[in-house]
Design a protein around this motif. Sequence first.
Motif, PDB file in Angstrom:
ATOM      1  N   GLN A  39       0.857  -1.190   0.000  1.00 50.36           N
ATOM      2  CA  GLN A  39       0.000   0.000   0.000  1.00 50.36           C
ATOM      3  C   GLN A  39       0.893   1.240   0.000  1.00 50.36           C
ATOM      4  OE1 GLN A  39      -2.225  -1.166   3.542  1.00 50.36           O
ATOM      5  NE2 GLN A  39      -3.901  -1.862   2.222  1.00 50.36           N
TER       6      GLN A  39
ATOM      7  N   ALA B  44      -2.548   5.150  -3.266  1.00 47.93           N
ATOM      8  CA  ALA B  44      -3.594   6.062  -2.796  1.00 47.93           C
ATOM      9  C   ALA B  44      -3.009   7.453  -2.573  1.00 47.93           C
ATOM     10  CB  ALA B  44      -4.208   5.541  -1.497  1.00 47.93           C
TER      11      ALA B  44
ATOM     12  N   THR C 200      -3.041  11.164  -0.841  1.00 47.99           N
ATOM     13  CA  THR C 200      -3.402  11.563   0.517  1.00 47.99           C
ATOM     14  C   THR C 200      -3.247  13.078   0.674  1.00 47.99           C
ATOM     15  OG1 THR C 200      -1.270  11.616   1.698  1.00 47.99           O
ATOM     16  CG2 THR C 200      -2.194   9.437   1.264  1.00 47.99           C
TER      17      THR C 200
ATOM     18  N   ARG D 240     -10.009   6.175  -0.467  1.00 42.81           N
ATOM     19  CA  ARG D 240     -10.481   4.903   0.054  1.00 42.81           C
ATOM     20  C   ARG D 240     -10.392   3.756  -0.968  1.00 42.81           C
ATOM     21  NH1 ARG D 240     -14.719   5.053   3.659  1.00 42.81           N
ATOM     22  NH2 ARG D 240     -15.497   6.968   2.677  1.00 42.81           N
ATOM     23  N   HIS D 241     -10.796   4.065  -2.213  1.00 39.07           N
ATOM     24  CA  HIS D 241     -11.068   2.971  -3.156  1.00 39.07           C
ATOM     25  C   HIS D 241      -9.881   2.081  -3.498  1.00 39.07           C
ATOM     26  CE1 HIS D 241      -9.350   5.189  -6.561  1.00 39.07           C
ATOM     27  NE2 HIS D 241      -9.831   6.249  -5.976  1.00 39.07           N
TER      28      HIS D 241
ATOM     29  N   PHE E 263      -7.865   0.569  -1.725  1.00 40.28           N
ATOM     30  CA  PHE E 263      -7.596  -0.490  -0.749  1.00 40.28           C
ATOM     31  C   PHE E 263      -8.679  -1.552  -0.690  1.00 40.28           C
ATOM     32  CE2 PHE E 263      -5.674   3.445   1.082  1.00 40.28           C
ATOM     33  CZ  PHE E 263      -4.363   3.093   0.863  1.00 40.28           C
TER      34      PHE E 263
ATOM     35  N   HIS F  80      -9.428  -3.720   2.581  1.00 45.38           N
ATOM     36  CA  HIS F  80      -8.277  -3.811   3.486  1.00 45.38           C
ATOM     37  C   HIS F  80      -7.493  -2.499   3.570  1.00 45.38           C
ATOM     38  CE1 HIS F  80      -9.053  -8.077   3.656  1.00 45.38           C
ATOM     39  NE2 HIS F  80      -9.124  -8.083   2.335  1.00 45.38           N
ATOM     40  N   PRO F  81      -8.097  -1.454   4.130  1.00 50.44           N
ATOM     41  CA  PRO F  81      -7.358  -0.187   4.274  1.00 50.44           C
ATOM     42  C   PRO F  81      -6.236  -0.337   5.292  1.00 50.44           C
ATOM     43  CG  PRO F  81      -9.442  -0.082   5.461  1.00 50.44           C
ATOM     44  CD  PRO F  81      -9.440  -1.383   4.727  1.00 50.44           C
TER      45      PRO F  81
ATOM     46  N   PHE G 158     -10.744   8.024   5.509  1.00 50.99           N
ATOM     47  CA  PHE G 158     -10.707   7.543   4.138  1.00 50.99           C
ATOM     48  C   PHE G 158     -11.876   8.160   3.377  1.00 50.99           C
ATOM     49  CE2 PHE G 158      -8.229   4.680   6.638  1.00 50.99           C
ATOM     50  CZ  PHE G 158      -7.171   4.351   5.810  1.00 50.99           C
TER      51      PHE G 158
END
Length: 381
Positions: A116, A152, A154, A183-184, A186, A189-190, A198
């Motif tokens: 991630q 992702a 941020t 959010r999407h 992940f 499983h964030p 998120f």
Amino acid sequence: MKAVHFGAGNIGRGFVGLLLHEGGYELVFSDVATALVDAINAADEYTVHEAGPGGRDRVVTGFRAIDSSADPDAVAAEVATADVVTTAVGPAVLRFIAPHIVAGLALRDPDAAPLQVMACENAIGATDTLREHMQVSAGTGWDALVARAVFANTAVDRIVPGQPEAGGIDVTVEPFFEWAIERHPFGAHPPRIPGAHFVDDLAPYIERKLFTVNTGHATAAYLGARAGHERLSDALADEAVAAGVAAALEETSALLAAKHGFAPEDLAGYRATILGRFRNPVLPDTVRRVGRQPLRKLSRHERFVGPAAEAAERGLPVDALLAAIGAALAFDDPEDEQSAELRRLLAELDAATFTARVTGLEPSHPLFPRLTHTVESAQSG
Ligand SMILES: NC(=O)c1ccc[n+]([C@@H]2O[C@H](COP(=O)([O-])OP(=O)(O)OC[C@H]3O[C@@H](n4cnc5c(N)ncnc54)[C@H](O)[C@@H]3O)[C@@H](O)[C@H]2O)c1
Ligand SMILES: O=P(O)(O)OC[C@@H](O)[C@@H](O)[C@H](O)[C@H](O)CO
């Protein structure tokens, strides 16, 4: 769970590393500052001091550090088995981080959960930028590696001033923080990051942050520096500076309301909170740190020209933003390479060439003549 964080500086230790630790991750910092890496490895814990109302001390443990220029293989090996990779190195440094993550992905078990990846920089789409650098770095190997990671964008917000060397690796920060993450990418499983939120669409969050916190901060720094202030809180205590900051933020708020539908009263509350944060008298922040790298801050999609260009396109006022840009053009810190380059370009280029080169604004843009006029004024005054 393990996180590899690139950039063990102010926000790296004082915010990203702290929250990853509190989320239960074993922390591996990667940096190129050898003395900092050694200091981190010599310590068992460090303290994040939250200075200001409601602040408390938080202790970080369970970390180590690697000098990525001395031992890139060790960094790749850590990335290969990590759950999360984060960065806080500055947008221009992402291209140097990318090969390390690519090398880690090449070593990663293809059946492992995807890595991630989140870049935590003050820039729109910083993780997308990192991903692009990774793709370039991987070349023809990219198609095989890209499935081993998710990406992702941020928006991170916490004021972390420069730290005195005598403080070792402890960090003094403000009590406030906000970390918004897409959010999407992940799925179910964030990453586990306490206090992060998120969101489905990051654009309103990153633009509200960059065009309020950072526009206001930079305006305070440049107006404050021009007025002779060193501390950011002193700059805000100067009525003329505070009025300039308030006026610039009225303009960015009008844009944010028009573009993203934020309620004006919510934006007024957001501005008030931020101005209170800037005024924090026990946070030792300086106009030099906040004004650092003025060429980056004057670029096309950054905190001044980004909102001013969009406001001008919509016929919204931009006078206060132009005044802030005028102060930015006067910023003179001989120890800041970009400040020295800014002074050289102002002396050598005509106003239109300077405007096009430094701001990246198209000459046909409605803001261009006004920006050029601001540059001319800076050159003559
Ligand atoms: N300080 C803040 O208040 C704050 C808040 C939000 C976001 N940010 C953003 O976070 C980023 C870092 O800011 P900072 O204030 O922590 O700066 P900093 O200078 O304190 O830290 C940056 C760190 O990156 C390291 N670094 C440089 N090149 C590297 C490389 N190739 N590989 C690994 N590490 C490398 C440096 O040695 C340094 O330790 C910037 O994008 C900044 O805009 C800062
Ligand atoms: O980090 P920069 O140079 O993009 O901007 C300087 C400050 O405005 C910035 O670091 C803020 O302290 C931070 O963005 C607060 O969240």
